[in-house]
Design an enzyme around this catalytic site. Structure first.
Site, PDB file in Angstrom:
ATOM      1  N   GLY A 188       4.143  -2.229   8.669  1.00 41.30           N
ATOM      2  CA  GLY A 188       5.458  -1.989   8.091  1.00 41.30           C
ATOM      3  C   GLY A 188       5.284  -1.530   6.662  1.00 41.30           C
ATOM      4  O   GLY A 188       4.699  -2.254   5.850  1.00 41.30           O
ATOM      5  N   HIS A 189       5.707  -0.324   6.362  1.00 44.48           N
ATOM      6  CA  HIS A 189       5.602   0.181   4.996  1.00 44.48           C
ATOM      7  C   HIS A 189       6.999   0.390   4.438  1.00 44.48           C
ATOM      8  O   HIS A 189       7.796   1.105   5.032  1.00 44.48           O
ATOM      9  CB  HIS A 189       4.824   1.502   4.975  1.00 44.48           C
ATOM     10  CG  HIS A 189       3.376   1.334   5.315  1.00 44.48           C
ATOM     11  ND1 HIS A 189       2.568   2.376   5.664  1.00 44.48           N
ATOM     12  CD2 HIS A 189       2.595   0.233   5.333  1.00 44.48           C
ATOM     13  CE1 HIS A 189       1.341   1.913   5.900  1.00 44.48           C
ATOM     14  NE2 HIS A 189       1.351   0.628   5.708  1.00 44.48           N
TER      15      HIS A 189
ATOM     16  N   GLN B  81      -2.349  -2.589   7.968  1.00 44.85           N
ATOM     17  CA  GLN B  81      -2.810  -3.982   7.905  1.00 44.85           C
ATOM     18  C   GLN B  81      -3.784  -4.170   6.725  1.00 44.85           C
ATOM     19  O   GLN B  81      -4.056  -3.237   6.000  1.00 44.85           O
ATOM     20  CB  GLN B  81      -3.498  -4.444   9.209  1.00 44.85           C
ATOM     21  CG  GLN B  81      -2.547  -4.617  10.392  1.00 44.85           C
ATOM     22  CD  GLN B  81      -2.258  -3.327  11.114  1.00 44.85           C
ATOM     23  OE1 GLN B  81      -3.144  -2.582  11.445  1.00 44.85           O
ATOM     24  NE2 GLN B  81      -0.989  -3.062  11.372  1.00 44.85           N
TER      25      GLN B  81
ATOM     26  N   LYS C 283       0.835  -1.217   0.000  1.00 45.99           N
ATOM     27  CA  LYS C 283       0.000   0.000   0.000  1.00 45.99           C
ATOM     28  C   LYS C 283       0.863   1.258   0.000  1.00 45.99           C
ATOM     29  O   LYS C 283       0.517   2.268  -0.595  1.00 45.99           O
ATOM     30  CB  LYS C 283      -0.881   0.042   1.266  1.00 45.99           C
ATOM     31  CG  LYS C 283      -1.862  -1.084   1.377  1.00 45.99           C
ATOM     32  CD  LYS C 283      -2.644  -1.013   2.670  1.00 45.99           C
ATOM     33  CE  LYS C 283      -1.887  -1.440   3.905  1.00 45.99           C
ATOM     34  NZ  LYS C 283      -1.580  -2.860   4.018  1.00 45.99           N
TER      35      LYS C 283
END
Ligand code: IMP
Length: 431
Positions: free
Chosen positions: A40-41, A228, A16
């Site tokens: 976590g991105h 998420q 995302k």
């Protein structure tokens, strides 16, 4: 009025962050509304990789205001560490970051409570160990929750911790029941430690709901970034193997204070296959050993958790699950990520339906105990050999790859607006 929400339609880690990053150029604010440092991105800009857990992806672009909405649970040392890392990398973090004074604060006793329960065995759900569940429990329980704004009132904070911490110590010791070396905490030491964090975070802490209302009135454009995936949503996900917040766009209203009627577009993000971290049913899981397709996808897709480093479980694309989540999320259009990872496979499978106890069923039974009884029905499509990572436009894609994406689109009944063939911005193909 122009607000867009970017939401993952599987079990998280759908990339995302890349879509939010691409939208950043046309927006003014990026807002997170749920979760905490369990997310976590990963954003890749050429040879630079940024890993964010708490900070919205917008923080990488100084023209954007990044907002941590009231729906988050914040672990202050982690937030300060992310800020420090970015500043060291030359990224500005100042007035461009706003943190809601209504966020709930994670303390080390939340993580300890979680550790003790997860180590007990029976009730473990394979959490990220970041104290998310216990902190949200304290929020809704009301007597034990501490909000970000309270950190700015030292006397009040001390008084509250002196009530809460002894109670927490008793709970943790009782939960451990003589095993797992439960840690105990000192309220005054915790207070002193958190007052230091408060001092550092003070310039960012504000009434973010008001800030967002004013921004909307001023005609600013907002991206809401879900953390998420929708299948981990506390209400609609595969309960109890879910997270403790609403990752679906329904969480925007509660988690930011912006009425969802302001959201004019919802972009659903899926991987070209499926992954899941932690426990819980996963009908299309490829549990085919160290030389199998699952391991191959894990290696090529670098499917290891950003937060915990755990290998992600890997499976075929599940159109039943995505039909379910896209309806709940009210998705307008979809992006299909990591298509390049599937190159070189002779055949690809897509799950088009389920049987439960041998009989075809309609829809997606999200209760874990029912989903466990489901078997996927597959359709097989031809694969492609070509490495897709150099593809830049639709006509660069082999016909089998295009057919695969089109079939996903047909099965979920939504337009695919973009497919991604690598982590870099350029590796994005508008369809
Ligand atoms: P928690 O959110 O740490 O309580 O973990 C609950 C479940 O959600 C576990 O299965 C985690 O692995 C999963 N989870 C939480 N955050 C993420 C995420 O950002 N990506 C993928 N899975 C996640």
């Amino acid at each position: 009025m122009s607000c867009t929400c970017v939401v993952g339609l599987q079990w998280g880690d759908e990339a995302k962050g890349k879509i939010v990053d691409l939208l950043g150029n046309d927006h003014d604010l990026v807002v997170r509304y749920n979760g905490g440092a369990n997310a976590g991105h990963t954003i890749v800009w050429g040879d630079r990789t940024f890993k964010l857990s708490l900070l919205p992806t917008g923080i990488l672009k100084p023209h954007l205001r990044s907002v941590i909405g009231n729906g988050l649970v914040v672990y202050p040392p982690r937030l300060l560490e992310e800020i420090k890392n970015l500043r060291e990398a030359g990224i500005t973090v100042g007035t461009n970051l706003a943190v809601s004074d209504h966020c709930h604060v994670i303390f080390p006793y939340h993580m300890e409570e979680e550790r003790v329960i997860e180590q007990e065995g029976g009730g473990a759900i394979g959490t990220t160990g970041r104290g998310i569940g216990p902190c949200y429990q304290d929020k809704v329980g009301r007597t034990g929750g501490i909000r970000m704004g309270e950190l700015l009132h030292p006397e009040r904070l001390r008084e509250r911790l002196r009530t809460i911490v002894p109670r927490k110590n008793r709970i943790i010791a009782a939960l451990a029941n003589g095993a797992n070396n439960p840690k105990q905490f000192n309220p005054d030491e915790l207070c002193d430690e958190y007052l230091k964090y408060a001092e550092a975070l003070k310039p960012h802490v504000t009434d973010t709901a008001k800030l967002l209302h004013e921004s909307i009135k001023a005609g600013k454009k907002i991206v809401f970034e879900a953390a998420q995936g929708s299948l981990l949503d506390i209400d609609h996900g595969t309960y109890p193997y879910v997270t403790s917040s609403n990752s679906l766009p329904g969480g925007i209203w509660n988690g930011s204070g912006v009425p969802t009627r302001n959201v004019t577009k919802i972009i659903g993000v899926v991987k070209a296959y499926t992954t899941r971290v932690g426990k819980g049913p996963f009908p299309t899981e490829l549990d085919d050993g160290p030389t199998g397709i699952g391991e191959r996808i894990r290696k090529i897709g670098r499917e290891y958790g950003t937060v915990t480093g755990r290998p992600r479980r890997v499976g075929w694309f599940d159109a039943v699950a995505v039909r379910y989540t896209s309806a709940l999320a009210g998705v307008d259009e979809v992006t299909v990520m990591l298509l390049d990872v599937l190159s070189g496979l002779k055949e690809l499978k897509i799950c088009t339906g389920y049987t439960m106890d041998g009989k075809p069923i309609d829809g997606f039974p999200s209760d874990a105990y029912l989903l466990e009884r489901c078997t996927p029905v597959y359709e097989t499509l031809p694969g492609w050999e070509m490495d897709l990572t150099k593809a830049r436009k639709k006509s660069d894609l082999p016909k089998e790859a295009m057919r695969y994406v089109e079939r996903i689109s047909e099965l979920i009944g939504l337009r695919v607006m973009l497919t991604s063939v690598g982590p870099d911005r350029e590796q994005s193909i508008i369809l």
